[in-house]
Design a protein around this motif. Structure first.
Motif, PDB file in Angstrom:
ATOM      1  N   VAL A 108       0.839  -1.204   0.000  1.00  0.00           N
ATOM      2  CA  VAL A 108       0.000   0.000   0.000  1.00  0.00           C
ATOM      3  C   VAL A 108       0.872   1.251   0.000  1.00  0.00           C
ATOM      4  CG1 VAL A 108      -1.681   1.310   1.352  1.00  0.00           C
ATOM      5  CG2 VAL A 108      -1.963  -1.153   1.067  1.00  0.00           C
ATOM      6  N   GLY A 109       1.975   1.207   0.735  1.00  0.00           N
ATOM      7  CA  GLY A 109       2.888   2.337   0.732  1.00  0.00           C
ATOM      8  C   GLY A 109       3.452   2.628  -0.644  1.00  0.00           C
ATOM      9  N   ALA A 110       3.744   1.574  -1.403  1.00  0.00           N
ATOM     10  CA  ALA A 110       4.253   1.766  -2.761  1.00  0.00           C
ATOM     11  C   ALA A 110       3.201   2.415  -3.654  1.00  0.00           C
ATOM     12  CB  ALA A 110       4.696   0.429  -3.342  1.00  0.00           C
ATOM     13  N   ILE A 111       1.956   1.972  -3.531  1.00  0.00           N
ATOM     14  CA  ILE A 111       0.878   2.594  -4.317  1.00  0.00           C
ATOM     15  C   ILE A 111       0.710   4.055  -3.906  1.00  0.00           C
ATOM     16  CG2 ILE A 111      -1.600   2.560  -4.787  1.00  0.00           C
ATOM     17  CD1 ILE A 111      -0.061   0.319  -6.184  1.00  0.00           C
ATOM     18  N   ASN A 112       0.741   4.326  -2.617  1.00  0.00           N
ATOM     19  CA  ASN A 112       0.583   5.705  -2.148  1.00  0.00           C
ATOM     20  C   ASN A 112       1.730   6.597  -2.592  1.00  0.00           C
ATOM     21  OD1 ASN A 112      -1.818   5.095  -0.858  1.00  0.00           O
ATOM     22  ND2 ASN A 112      -0.863   4.717   1.124  1.00  0.00           N
ATOM     23  N   ARG A 113       2.880   5.997  -2.900  1.00  0.00           N
ATOM     24  CA  ARG A 113       4.035   6.757  -3.379  1.00  0.00           C
ATOM     25  C   ARG A 113       4.085   6.829  -4.889  1.00  0.00           C
ATOM     26  NH1 ARG A 113       5.126   4.828   1.552  1.00  0.00           N
ATOM     27  NH2 ARG A 113       6.608   5.937   2.912  1.00  0.00           N
ATOM     28  N   GLY A 114       3.057   6.301  -5.576  1.00  0.00           N
ATOM     29  CA  GLY A 114       2.948   6.497  -7.016  1.00  0.00           C
ATOM     30  C   GLY A 114       3.023   5.261  -7.876  1.00  0.00           C
ATOM     31  N   ALA A 115       3.358   4.103  -7.299  1.00  0.00           N
ATOM     32  CA  ALA A 115       3.357   2.885  -8.117  1.00  0.00           C
ATOM     33  C   ALA A 115       1.938   2.598  -8.612  1.00  0.00           C
ATOM     34  CB  ALA A 115       3.894   1.699  -7.318  1.00  0.00           C
ATOM     35  N   ASP A 116       1.848   1.970  -9.766  1.00  0.00           N
ATOM     36  CA  ASP A 116       0.550   1.669 -10.371  1.00  0.00           C
ATOM     37  C   ASP A 116       0.067   0.260 -10.066  1.00  0.00           C
ATOM     38  OD1 ASP A 116       0.341   4.170 -12.024  1.00  0.00           O
ATOM     39  OD2 ASP A 116       2.187   3.342 -12.875  1.00  0.00           O
ATOM     40  N   ILE A 117       1.005  -0.675  -9.974  1.00  0.00           N
ATOM     41  CA  ILE A 117       0.694  -2.094  -9.882  1.00  0.00           C
ATOM     42  C   ILE A 117       1.601  -2.726  -8.840  1.00  0.00           C
ATOM     43  CG2 ILE A 117       0.637  -4.299 -11.148  1.00  0.00           C
ATOM     44  CD1 ILE A 117       0.363  -2.658 -13.734  1.00  0.00           C
ATOM     45  N   VAL A 118       1.071  -3.678  -8.110  1.00  0.00           N
ATOM     46  CA  VAL A 118       1.883  -4.533  -7.241  1.00  0.00           C
ATOM     47  C   VAL A 118       1.829  -5.947  -7.797  1.00  0.00           C
ATOM     48  CG1 VAL A 118       2.116  -5.553  -4.946  1.00  0.00           C
ATOM     49  CG2 VAL A 118       1.522  -3.131  -5.176  1.00  0.00           C
ATOM     50  N   VAL A 119       2.998  -6.557  -7.986  1.00  0.00           N
ATOM     51  CA  VAL A 119       3.043  -7.957  -8.373  1.00  0.00           C
ATOM     52  C   VAL A 119       3.449  -8.753  -7.141  1.00  0.00           C
ATOM     53  CG1 VAL A 119       5.395  -7.689  -9.302  1.00  0.00           C
ATOM     54  CG2 VAL A 119       4.044  -9.700  -9.903  1.00  0.00           C
ATOM     55  N   LEU A 120       2.638  -9.726  -6.773  1.00  0.00           N
ATOM     56  CA  LEU A 120       2.880 -10.551  -5.592  1.00  0.00           C
ATOM     57  C   LEU A 120       3.560 -11.840  -6.042  1.00  0.00           C
ATOM     58  CD1 LEU A 120      -0.546  -9.985  -3.803  1.00  0.00           C
ATOM     59  CD2 LEU A 120       1.624  -8.796  -3.405  1.00  0.00           C
ATOM     60  N   LEU A 121       4.768 -12.094  -5.542  1.00  0.00           N
ATOM     61  CA  LEU A 121       5.659 -13.082  -6.129  1.00  0.00           C
ATOM     62  C   LEU A 121       5.709 -14.421  -5.398  1.00  0.00           C
ATOM     63  CD1 LEU A 121       8.563 -10.593  -6.874  1.00  0.00           C
ATOM     64  CD2 LEU A 121       7.054 -11.653  -8.558  1.00  0.00           C
ATOM     65  N   ASP A 122       4.908 -14.615  -4.365  1.00  0.00           N
ATOM     66  CA  ASP A 122       4.962 -15.879  -3.627  1.00  0.00           C
ATOM     67  C   ASP A 122       4.561 -17.040  -4.529  1.00  0.00           C
ATOM     68  OD1 ASP A 122       4.694 -14.772  -0.450  1.00  0.00           O
ATOM     69  OD2 ASP A 122       3.837 -13.503  -2.019  1.00  0.00           O
ATOM     70  N   ASP A 123       5.391 -18.082  -4.558  1.00  0.00           N
ATOM     71  CA  ASP A 123       5.079 -19.293  -5.317  1.00  0.00           C
ATOM     72  C   ASP A 123       4.330 -20.272  -4.426  1.00  0.00           C
ATOM     73  OD1 ASP A 123       6.158 -18.749  -7.843  1.00  0.00           O
ATOM     74  OD2 ASP A 123       8.178 -19.211  -7.156  1.00  0.00           O
ATOM     75  N   TYR A 124       3.251 -20.850  -4.950  1.00  0.00           N
ATOM     76  CA  TYR A 124       2.421 -21.775  -4.193  1.00  0.00           C
ATOM     77  C   TYR A 124       2.486 -23.213  -4.693  1.00  0.00           C
ATOM     78  CZ  TYR A 124      -0.092 -17.429  -2.887  1.00  0.00           C
ATOM     79  OH  TYR A 124      -0.433 -16.184  -2.445  1.00  0.00           O
ATOM     80  N   ALA A 125       3.178 -23.461  -5.798  1.00  0.00           N
ATOM     81  CA  ALA A 125       3.066 -24.784  -6.429  1.00  0.00           C
ATOM     82  C   ALA A 125       4.358 -25.157  -7.131  1.00  0.00           C
ATOM     83  CB  ALA A 125       1.900 -24.784  -7.434  1.00  0.00           C
ATOM     84  N   ASP A 126       4.508 -26.452  -7.418  1.00  0.00           N
ATOM     85  CA  ASP A 126       5.533 -26.923  -8.337  1.00  0.00           C
ATOM     86  C   ASP A 126       4.839 -27.559  -9.537  1.00  0.00           C
ATOM     87  OD1 ASP A 126       4.716 -29.482  -7.564  1.00  0.00           O
ATOM     88  OD2 ASP A 126       6.475 -29.841  -6.299  1.00  0.00           O
ATOM     89  N   ASN A 127       5.595 -28.260 -10.356  1.00  0.00           N
ATOM     90  CA  ASN A 127       5.011 -28.795 -11.583  1.00  0.00           C
ATOM     91  C   ASN A 127       3.933 -29.846 -11.325  1.00  0.00           C
ATOM     92  OD1 ASN A 127       6.669 -27.144 -13.017  1.00  0.00           O
ATOM     93  ND2 ASN A 127       7.821 -28.766 -14.039  1.00  0.00           N
ATOM     94  N   ASN A 128       3.935 -30.441 -10.138  1.00  0.00           N
ATOM     95  CA  ASN A 128       2.962 -31.485  -9.830  1.00  0.00           C
ATOM     96  C   ASN A 128       1.661 -30.945  -9.267  1.00  0.00           C
ATOM     97  OD1 ASN A 128       4.747 -33.724 -10.478  1.00  0.00           O
ATOM     98  ND2 ASN A 128       5.890 -33.143  -8.647  1.00  0.00           N
ATOM     99  N   GLY A 129       1.699 -29.763  -8.698  1.00  0.00           N
ATOM    100  CA  GLY A 129       0.501 -29.202  -8.087  1.00  0.00           C
ATOM    101  C   GLY A 129       0.858 -28.300  -6.929  1.00  0.00           C
ATOM    102  N   PRO A 130      -0.129 -27.790  -6.203  1.00  0.00           N
ATOM    103  CA  PRO A 130       0.131 -26.917  -5.056  1.00  0.00           C
ATOM    104  C   PRO A 130       0.970 -27.610  -3.990  1.00  0.00           C
ATOM    105  CG  PRO A 130      -2.176 -26.822  -5.706  1.00  0.00           C
ATOM    106  CD  PRO A 130      -1.558 -27.961  -6.470  1.00  0.00           C
ATOM    107  N   LEU A 131       1.663 -26.808  -3.179  1.00  0.00           N
ATOM    108  CA  LEU A 131       2.523 -27.330  -2.130  1.00  0.00           C
ATOM    109  C   LEU A 131       1.732 -27.854  -0.938  1.00  0.00           C
ATOM    110  CD1 LEU A 131       5.277 -24.564  -2.219  1.00  0.00           C
ATOM    111  CD2 LEU A 131       5.341 -26.833  -3.267  1.00  0.00           C
ATOM    112  N   MET A 132       0.434 -27.620  -0.933  1.00  0.00           N
ATOM    113  CA  MET A 132      -0.447 -28.145   0.107  1.00  0.00           C
ATOM    114  C   MET A 132      -1.809 -28.410  -0.516  1.00  0.00           C
ATOM    115  SD  MET A 132      -1.153 -24.616   2.266  1.00  0.00           S
ATOM    116  CE  MET A 132       0.595 -24.288   2.493  1.00  0.00           C
ATOM    117  N   SER A 133      -2.659 -29.084   0.197  1.00  0.00           N
ATOM    118  CA  SER A 133      -3.990 -29.377  -0.334  1.00  0.00           C
ATOM    119  C   SER A 133      -4.768 -28.080  -0.551  1.00  0.00           C
ATOM    120  CB  SER A 133      -4.766 -30.268   0.638  1.00  0.00           C
ATOM    121  OG  SER A 133      -5.119 -29.533   1.804  1.00  0.00           O
TER     122      SER A 133
END
Length: 277
Positions: A108-133
């Motif tokens: 939110v601070g980045a948006i308030n300072r003028g950024a247009d978009i936030v990209v959230l980079l957390d990975d949740y899966a590998d090639n087989n599927g999600p890391l949890m159910s």
């Protein structure tokens, strides 16, 4: 090795990002005395003013952020945190909440300072599927992703959600949070970009998905051009598609293949689309 502001020790690898090898929360009791970083520290935004000066009004200014899962895994060690989610969910929530509070305030601070978009980079899966159910994902991870997405959008920003891997079991839950785009629809993980567009293209922008592993690193420019055209045919009709690699442009990508991807996108991806060749 180096230690970051979270107290996480990383080992330097061939790529730009280090690999987390030791987090400060080795035991549940460590959380009581742990002090997270200050989201209002000016150093957090040290690169943003230059980006604003160079690009604001000419290009979208995108802030690279997280929703908490990546840092939680690094603070505890991924195996430990995934076990926490299953057998000690209260502790897992405490760690996620700590991480998400920081990440959301910074986004939110980045948006308030003028950024247009936030990209959230957390990975949740590998090639087989999600890391949890899917059930555990919806319980432990999804509430915090939802919190960050809503906060950024309330601040006037857009949200791109990145995660590699086979997302089919959790994709609808992610889209339900209100994200504006999903990236990168990894083809080597069984993610067909045409099917994603058909199912969800009226709800979310589709980003991807030129293979950055085998194709961009070891393929030929002609093979890249053919893949670009196929991707545009599958995902671009009607709009709502941003062509990109299937992850990033890592050091192994051949410059001539990257140039071919960009050139073919400019030649073949102009609207109105034509599929005559």
């Amino acid at each position: 090795t180096y230690r970051d502001k979270w107290g996480i020790t990383y080992r330097l690898e061939a790529q730009a990002s280090g690999f987390p090898i030791l987090g400060p929360l080795q035991e549940e009791s460590d959380l009581a005395n742990y002090q997270s970083p200050d989201p209002d520290d000016p150093i957090v935004y040290r690169d943003l003013p230059e980006a604003m000066d160079r690009f604001k009004g000419r290009r979208a200014v995108i802030w690279r952020g997280l929703d908490g899962f990546h840092i939680a895994c690094a603070l505890r060690g991924m195996e430990n945190f995934l076990v926490d989610c299953l057998v000690n969910p209260g502790f897992a929530h405490d760690v996620m909440r700590l991480c998400n509070d920081f990440q959301t305030r910074v986004a939110v601070g980045a948006i308030n300072r003028g950024a247009d978009i936030v990209v959230l980079l957390d990975d949740y899966a590998d090639n087989n599927g999600p890391l949890m159910s899917p059930e555990l994902f919806n319980e432990i991870v999804l509430p915090y992703l939802t919190n960050t997405v809503r906060a950024v959008k309330d601040a006037g920003g857009y949200v791109i959600k990145h995660t590699d891997g086979n997302l089919w079991p959790i994709l609808e839950s992610m889209i339900d949070t209100g994200i504006d785009a999903i990236h990168p629809i990894e083809p080597t993980a069984g993610m067909d970009i045409g099917e994603v567009k058909q199912r969800y293209g009226d709800r979310v922008c589709i980003m991807g998905n030129i293979d950055c592993g085998e194709l961009l690193c070891r393929g030929t420019p002609q093979a890249v051009r053919e893949a670009v055209r196929a991707c545009i045919r599958a995902a671009s009709p009607g709009g709502g598609h941003i062509l990109s690699s299937s992850n990033s442009l890592q050091s192994g990508v051949k410059p001539e293949n990257y140039a071919a991807m960009i050139d073919e996108a400019k030649r073949y991806g102009r609207y109105p689309l034509s599929f005559e060749n």
